[in-house]
Design an enzyme around this catalytic site. Structure first.
Site, short mmCIF file in Angstrom:
data_model
loop_
_atom_site.label_atom_id
_atom_site.label_comp_id
_atom_site.label_asym_id
_atom_site.label_seq_id
_atom_site.Cartn_x
_atom_site.Cartn_y
_atom_site.Cartn_z
N GLY B 70 0.87 -1.10 -0.06
CA GLY B 70 0.14 -0.01 -0.05
C GLY B 70 0.75 1.21 0.03
N ASN B 152 -8.67 3.12 8.45
CA ASN B 152 -7.93 2.21 9.11
C ASN B 152 -8.24 2.11 10.55
OD1 ASN B 152 -6.34 4.29 8.53
ND2 ASN B 152 -4.59 3.40 9.95
N GLN B 180 -7.84 -0.95 3.25
CA GLN B 180 -8.43 -1.58 4.35
C GLN B 180 -9.71 -2.01 3.81
OE1 GLN B 180 -7.85 -2.20 7.36
NE2 GLN B 180 -5.93 -1.09 7.63
N SER B 200 -3.15 -3.76 -0.87
CA SER B 200 -2.29 -4.41 -0.08
C SER B 200 -2.56 -5.91 0.34
CB SER B 200 -1.64 -3.61 1.09
OG SER B 200 -0.51 -4.31 1.65
N CYS B 326 0.79 6.94 24.17
CA CYS B 326 1.70 6.26 24.75
C CYS B 326 1.99 5.15 23.87
CB CYS B 326 1.42 5.62 25.88
SG CYS B 326 1.00 6.88 27.33
#
Lengths: 201, 384
Positions: B70, B152, B180, B200, B326
């Protein structure tokens, strides 16, 4: 051994303190002699620490943390380290000491998630203020960052926290940091970003 | 130990049928560009795979160019537009959206830094492109409009037919990143009206490191990867015959099973959503309630942070992903969620469950057993 413990991003000690955190403030009846809070939920990390003090020694400590695994684990580790210490010793706990006891943290986690020591200092500040006592520790933990203009980390922290310095330019205007040899610029910028994160400004 | 993989938007397990096709293809090791029998055998396999991919898109065989995936497909389109602008094209502006995949967002940032003009169409709270805003941005200086088919992170599906029509009305080229979407919705490049489309293989149970770019016959093109004469000079590099064969098989299965898979994934997703909403208080479901990739469920858990949720689920063998800062190593949480107007704190506490063909109702039940106590525990620890 489960997949979880194999090749984990954190050490086994971090895992233990994350999955089974110690001294969590769950009992609403816990009465804190001093209370401190740093960070914000918007920043992704917030810590709250309550301490019970007897003869200038921390006899108990409870905490709450909103944040990632290393934020939870480092606060838990801090709580184990701080209980039993004198106020002076506790005031001098550093993120490096906590991180070392955790067996290390990924580099990018170090600055954003180890806030336990700052919450603890805030709790000690609060305790001393409530007792109407001077804070004899504050000055001793200050580090000079800009040697040419004698600017300490505490001064930067204060200016960021009180929103007197909302930009690096403003901070320079007030403190004149980095205007002579310029060696401290990167360090000041790092601290500035860190304090902005901690105080959500 | 029970293992539940619910991170199918990151990558999928290869279909056993694809593994068989791959294994069979390893016997044919010739270079598909060679004239001898070894080469011809490989070439035949490549062409068969090309036909399978083309059929699954409603394209002609020679409109399909194999790439490494992709990201390369997306980069090829932006690079050829950059070439056109450098060569003095009258149209010098590119429009994309604020919620594209990093393969496009970062490419645009790179081009912008070098002085190219890029505009970002905003999205509404469900993650849908605001067509009115897009319309206002369009003009006769726009060279390319690039909007993803399905997101996504949130799963929100865009109205590519309408966006293509808008772009073409203003004389612009249209690209969609459908990485996707393949296998989860019907794809018809003619009906969609797109000039370029990226896909992809590993997102639809094929191998990693192989993808394709659809280029409409007659659409401008310039090779991104220069060198040999493979793909008619449109993409240099020795054919990765085996991966191409695997992709062909995966594409064939994806289009054959799309209706079944859509129903299966949506039912599992809805069971999971209803179960979470019934057992955890205060949750916010992100993205569009209906126009959503069938297997994607993005949920925010106020008072619990995403990385912590992810790692606790991981402890019980459940794999998901998070939009929390995080997990990215930066201080900023998911730009996709923020662009949809989501509160920063909710973005930090977001979890993406992405279901696939091999998930079962028992998987959903297991997640619904483990998740609520994890959220409850993190909220107990939290400063909430």
């Amino acid at each position: 051994m489960s997949e979880f413990t194999k090749n984990w991003v954190y050490t086994d000690t971090v895992k233990e303190h994350f999955m089974n955190p110690k001294n969590v403030w769950e009992d609403e009846g816990f009465k804190a002699d001093g209370f401190g809070q740093v960070g914000s939920m918007a920043c992704g990390d917030q810590m709250r620490v309550g301490i019970q003090v007897k003869d200038d020694r921390i006899i108990d400590l409870k905490w709450q943390t909103y944040g990632c695994a290393s934020a939870i684990a480092s606060t838990s580790m801090m709580s184990e380290m701080a209980i039993g210490l004198t106020l002076s010793e506790a005031y001098h706990l550093t993120p490096a000491m906590i991180t070392e006891r955790l067996g290390g943290l990924p580099q990018h986690k170090f600055h954003c998630s180890v806030l336990g020591d700052k919450a603890l200092r805030a709790a000690i500040d609060d305790y001393l203020a409530k007792q109407n006592r001077d804070n004899p520790y504050r000055a001793s933990v200050a580090k000079v960052i800009c040697e040419c203009k004698n600017v300490t980390d505490q001064r930067i922290e204060e200016l960021v926290k009180t929103k007197q310095a909302t930009t690096l330019e403003k901070l320079r205007e007030i403190t004149e940091y980095g205007t002579v040899c310029g060696k401290c610029q990167f360090k000041v910028q790092q601290l500035f970003d860190e304090y902005k994160h901690i105080y959500n400004v | 130990m029970i293992k539940v993989y619910m991170d199918n938007n990151a990558t999928t397990q290869m279909a056993p049928e694809v593994v068989v096709a791959l294994n069979e293809s390893y016997g044919s090791y010739g270079n598909a560009s060679s004239m001898h029998a070894f080469g011809r055998e490989a070439s035949r396999a490549v062409n068969q795979a090309r036909h399978q991919v083309a059929l699954s898109l409603g394209a002609q065989d020679d409109e399909v160019i194999f790439t490494s995936g992709g990201s390369e497909s997306d980069n090829t389109v932006f690079n050829l537009c950059r070439d056109m602008i450098d060569a003095g094209a009258k149209r010098t502006r590119i429009i994309t959206s604020t919620i594209e995949h990093p393969a496009i967002i970062e490419t645009c940032a790179y081009l912008q830094k070098r002085g190219y003009r890029i505009d970002y169409a905003p999205v509404d709270q469900t993650g849908k492109i605001r067509l009115d805003a897009l319309q206002d941005m369009l003009g006769d200086d726009v060279l390319l409009v690039s909007v993803m088919a399905g997101n996504n992170e949130t799963g929100t599906i865009q109205d590519i037919v309408a966006i293509s029509a808008l772009a073409h009305r203003h004389g612009a080229l249209m690209h969609t990143d459908a990485v996707q979407a393949v296998g989860k919705m019907h794809i018809d490049v003619k009906a969609w009206g797109v000039d370029y489309l990226s896909l992809s293989a590993h997102k639809f149970y094929g191998p990693k490191g192989i993808g394709a770019l659809f280029v409409r016959k007659g659409a401008p093109f310039e090779a991104f990867m220069k060198g040999g004469h493979q793909e008619g000079g449109r993409r240099a590099g020795t054919y990765n015959t085996n991966a191409i064969v695997g992709m062909g098989k995966a594409a064939e299965m994806a289009s054959a099973e799309v209706d079944h898979e859509k129903t299966l994934l949506w039912n599992l997703r809805e069971k999971l959503r209803r179960g979470i909403e019934a057992s955890v208080s205060g949750v916010v479901v992100n993205g569009h309630p209906v126009d959503c990739l069938p297997g994607t469920l993005n949920v925010s858990f106020p008072g619990a942070e995403g990385e912590s949720i992810l790692l606790m689920l991981d402890y019980y063998g459940i794999a998901v992903s998070t939009g929390s800062a995080c997990a990215t190593g930066s201080l900023e949480p998911s730009y996709v969620l923020l662009a949809s107007g989501l509160d920063v704190e909710l973005a930090h506490g977001s979890i993406r469950f992405s279901l696939g063909r091999y998930n079962t109702e028992a998987d959903v039940d297991y997640v619904l057993e483990k998740l609520p106590p994890i959220i409850a525990r993190l909220r107990e620890i939290s400063t909430l």
